[in-house]
Scaffold this active site. Sequence first.
Site, PDB file in Angstrom:
ATOM      1  N   ASN A   1       0.923  -0.900   0.048  1.00 54.29           N
ATOM      2  CA  ASN A   1       0.088  -0.071   0.189  1.00 54.29           C
ATOM      3  C   ASN A   1       0.822   1.156   0.159  1.00 54.29           C
ATOM      4  OD1 ASN A   1      -1.964   1.931   0.320  1.00 54.29           O
ATOM      5  ND2 ASN A   1      -2.244   1.389   2.620  1.00 54.29           N
TER       6      ASN A   1
ATOM      7  N   LYS B   1       0.038   4.424  -0.317  1.00 55.93           N
ATOM      8  CA  LYS B   1      -0.494   5.380   0.261  1.00 55.93           C
ATOM      9  C   LYS B   1      -0.331   6.796  -0.502  1.00 55.93           C
ATOM     10  CE  LYS B   1      -0.210   3.149   4.664  1.00 55.93           C
ATOM     11  NZ  LYS B   1       0.172   3.308   6.150  1.00 55.93           N
TER      12      LYS B   1
ATOM     13  N   HIS C   1      -9.397   1.462   5.388  1.00 56.10           N
ATOM     14  CA  HIS C   1      -8.034   1.695   6.104  1.00 56.10           C
ATOM     15  C   HIS C   1      -8.056   2.735   7.167  1.00 56.10           C
ATOM     16  CE1 HIS C   1      -3.777   2.682   6.676  1.00 56.10           C
ATOM     17  NE2 HIS C   1      -3.570   1.622   5.922  1.00 56.10           N
TER      18      HIS C   1
ATOM     19  N   GLU D   1      -6.526   4.768   8.257  1.00 52.36           N
ATOM     20  CA  GLU D   1      -6.207   6.344   7.992  1.00 52.36           C
ATOM     21  C   GLU D   1      -7.264   7.111   7.312  1.00 52.36           C
ATOM     22  OE1 GLU D   1      -2.556   5.505   5.701  1.00 52.36           O
ATOM     23  OE2 GLU D   1      -1.515   5.171   7.560  1.00 52.36           O
TER      24      GLU D   1
ATOM     25  N   GLU E   1      -4.568  -4.804  10.846  1.00 54.06           N
ATOM     26  CA  GLU E   1      -3.829  -3.752  10.897  1.00 54.06           C
ATOM     27  C   GLU E   1      -3.963  -2.807  12.149  1.00 54.06           C
ATOM     28  OE1 GLU E   1      -1.950  -2.667   6.711  1.00 54.06           O
ATOM     29  OE2 GLU E   1      -3.619  -1.081   7.446  1.00 54.06           O
TER      30      GLU E   1
ATOM     31  N   GLY F   1       3.000   2.557  10.931  1.00 57.38           N
ATOM     32  CA  GLY F   1       3.824   3.773  10.581  1.00 57.38           C
ATOM     33  C   GLY F   1       4.455   3.975  11.821  1.00 57.38           C
TER      34      GLY F   1
ATOM     35  N   SER G   1       3.945  -1.773  10.122  1.00 56.22           N
ATOM     36  CA  SER G   1       5.472  -1.801  10.437  1.00 56.22           C
ATOM     37  C   SER G   1       6.298  -3.238  10.253  1.00 56.22           C
ATOM     38  CB  SER G   1       5.953  -1.418  12.028  1.00 56.22           C
ATOM     39  OG  SER G   1       5.440  -0.032  12.154  1.00 56.22           O
TER      40      SER G   1
HETATM   41  P1  13P Z   1       3.409   0.643   7.736  1.00 56.03           P
HETATM   42  O1  13P Z   1       4.004  -0.648   7.073  1.00 56.03           O
HETATM   43  O2  13P Z   1       3.993   1.778   6.985  1.00 56.03           O
HETATM   44  O3  13P Z   1       3.275   0.621   9.140  1.00 56.03           O
HETATM   45  O4  13P Z   1       1.817   0.701   6.980  1.00 56.03           O
HETATM   46  C1  13P Z   1       0.984  -0.331   7.293  1.00 56.03           C
HETATM   47  C2  13P Z   1      -0.302   0.036   6.364  1.00 56.03           C
HETATM   48  O5  13P Z   1      -1.259   0.801   6.905  1.00 56.03           O
HETATM   49  C3  13P Z   1      -0.644  -0.909   5.178  1.00 56.03           C
HETATM   50  O6  13P Z   1      -1.944  -0.782   4.845  1.00 56.03           O
END
Ligand code: 13P
Length: 258
Positions: free
Chosen positions: A15, A17, A102, A104, A174, A180, A219
């Site tokens: 992903n 983003k 997601h 976010e 997640e 992140g 992560s």
């Molecule tokens: P990270 O791997 O950067 O922690 O993000 C995970 C994520 O949100 C994948 O959708």
Amino acid sequence: MPEATSGRRPYMVGNWKMHKTVAEAREFLQELLSSLGDAGDDVDVGVCPPYIALAATVEELDGTGVGVFAQNMSAARDGAETGEVSAPMLLELGVRGVVLGHSERRRDQCETDRSLCEKVPAALDAGLEPILCVGESEEERDEGEMERRLRHQIQEGLQQVPAERLAEVTIAYEPVWAIGTGRSASPEQAQEAIAFLRALLGDRSSEAAERVRILYGGSIKPDNAADILGQPDVDGALVGGASTDASDFAELVAAAAG
Ligand code: 13P
């Protein structure tokens, strides 16, 4: 990866983003394809670029078997929805599926379990493969609310999906606190939560629970991937930061191939 015992094919999805312009996406994909080698033969691989880079990504990946996913879509086929994108628009580009829910988007764009209740079946009905994201916050985990939160997200997100189509949805667990932050879930925490999600699906259909692929996200990096991916219920990963680096992502795919 446990395909031999579970029968589920490992699945690694990157992903991106809000990273990579069209030109950057093209350059990255060339590098990724040369780094992947044959690691992708035993693993399903996908990437999720921003909307504007979807068409170029589909073009670059044509004939490679690597799937292209959008990061969101509207539940409506068309209509007065400024700034939104529909399933037919994604399909026209050759997109395989879509990430939905997601954290976010739940946090910053007011995405709700109610809207996901419509988006997941809308994606399936249109012929797109949904990847439904769920996960608890740190506060919910600390207060012993993780299971309640996951149950609610799964029940709402999959409510309108008939039992016989459940296994067509991919779930991404997640935990919000791991996204992140550089602080991934431990292999045991990932296994425990994903086994719980599988059991929840089993309440609807034991056959679907056996077949559905549930990914871990948060992560994940080349140095922690093998232990997490080695857990019996973890079928792969939804990778954020590390998926924007071609050699890291290729290494993660190789880790999933075992
Ligand atoms: P990270 O791997 O950067 O922690 O993000 C995970 C994520 O949100 C994948 O959708």
